[in-house]
Design an enzyme around this catalytic site. Structure first.
Site, PDB file in Angstrom:
ATOM      1  N   ARG A   1       0.235   4.306  -0.519  1.00 27.90           N
ATOM      2  CA  ARG A   1      -0.410   5.598  -0.323  1.00 27.90           C
ATOM      3  C   ARG A   1       0.262   6.408   0.785  1.00 27.90           C
ATOM      4  O   ARG A   1       0.677   5.869   1.797  1.00 27.90           O
ATOM      5  CB  ARG A   1      -1.892   5.410   0.017  1.00 27.90           C
ATOM      6  CG  ARG A   1      -2.727   4.968  -1.148  1.00 27.90           C
ATOM      7  CD  ARG A   1      -4.149   4.717  -0.733  1.00 27.90           C
ATOM      8  NE  ARG A   1      -4.263   3.640   0.228  1.00 27.90           N
ATOM      9  CZ  ARG A   1      -5.404   3.230   0.753  1.00 27.90           C
ATOM     10  NH1 ARG A   1      -6.520   3.863   0.448  1.00 27.90           N
ATOM     11  NH2 ARG A   1      -5.447   2.216   1.592  1.00 27.90           N
TER      12      ARG A   1
ATOM     13  N   ASP B   1       0.853  -1.190   0.000  1.00 27.24           N
ATOM     14  CA  ASP B   1       0.000   0.000   0.000  1.00 27.24           C
ATOM     15  C   ASP B   1       0.891   1.242   0.000  1.00 27.24           C
ATOM     16  O   ASP B   1       1.329   1.696   1.056  1.00 27.24           O
ATOM     17  CB  ASP B   1      -0.903   0.002   1.244  1.00 27.24           C
ATOM     18  CG  ASP B   1      -1.951   1.091   1.197  1.00 27.24           C
ATOM     19  OD1 ASP B   1      -1.805   2.034   0.382  1.00 27.24           O
ATOM     20  OD2 ASP B   1      -2.922   1.012   1.970  1.00 27.24           O
TER      21      ASP B   1
END
Ligand SMILES: [Zn+2]
Length: 212
Positions: free
Chosen positions: A139, A137
């Site tokens: 992000r 991930d």
């Protein structure tokens, strides 16, 4: 990191009221759509401010998912979560931060490639990312903290099942007073995706009940 470090150079660019009609329900809301200058990644992230929701505003930080948000893809729960936030904030106030982080930051084309790997090779969502040489991930939620700072918000109640999201936002100078879980939107197609989020990243999703 000090708050002043985040705020430097970040400001509201435009505020404009836009009537919206959520996918579910025959209602109409008129949030203020807010754009920004100076965000750390220069992407066109958007805030929807639905009005006050008490001393500590309810905030949902939603990462763009074209397939789920626009087309209602059953491979994930993004569209349902987005609609739930809009319906809740439209009725009770709150702030929706819509981050242009398609495919948890890997982009639309890579996300669809990851879907193909999941189907053909039986990988889960995170293993498929790794097979494409992306982290689970990638992000970065610093930009969400910047948007809140520019809106003058210092303390929030965060609508999320994702403990990493709450931690990152807090690390960047926003006090996360508490977390409010979203609904569970499981179906036959997205159930393994939701299960992977629980097992690998400790998301708070109760999958013991029936499909919704
Ligand atoms: Zn999605």
């Amino acid at each position: 990191m000090k708050i002043s470090d985040i705020e430097r150079g970040v400001s509201v660019r435009t505020r404009v009221k836009v009537p919206i009609r959520p996918r579910a329900g025959k209602v109409r809301f008129e949030p203020e759509m807010v754009t920004f200058s100076g965000l750390c990644d220069n992407a066109e992230h958007l805030a929807l401010v639905f009005g006050p929701s008490g001393a500590v505003p309810h905030v949902r930080v939603h990462s763009e998912c074209l397939t789920g948000d626009v087309f209602g893809s059953a491979r994930c729960d993004c569209g349902e979560q987005l609609n739930e936030a809009i319906m809740h904030f439209g009725a009770c106030g709150g702030i929706l931060l819509y981050l242009r982080q398609e495919g948890r930051g890997i982009g639309l084309y890579n996300k669809l490639e990851a879907y193909r790997l999941q189907i053909v090779n039986g990988l889960d969502t995170f293993a498929a990312n790794r097979a494409l040489n992306f982290p689970d991930d990638p992000r970065d939620f610093r930009v969400a903290a910047q948007m809140l700072q520019a809106l003058g918000v210092r303390e929030i109640a965060l609508v999320t099942n994702n403990p990493d999201k709450a931690m990152q936002i807090a690390q960047h100078g926003i006090e996360v007073n508490r977390c409010l879980c979203t609904g569970v939107f499981a179906n036959e197609t997205n159930r393994s995706y939701l299960h992977a989020k629980v097992v690998h990243h400790q998301h708070s999703i109760n999958l013991s009940g029936d499909y919704q």
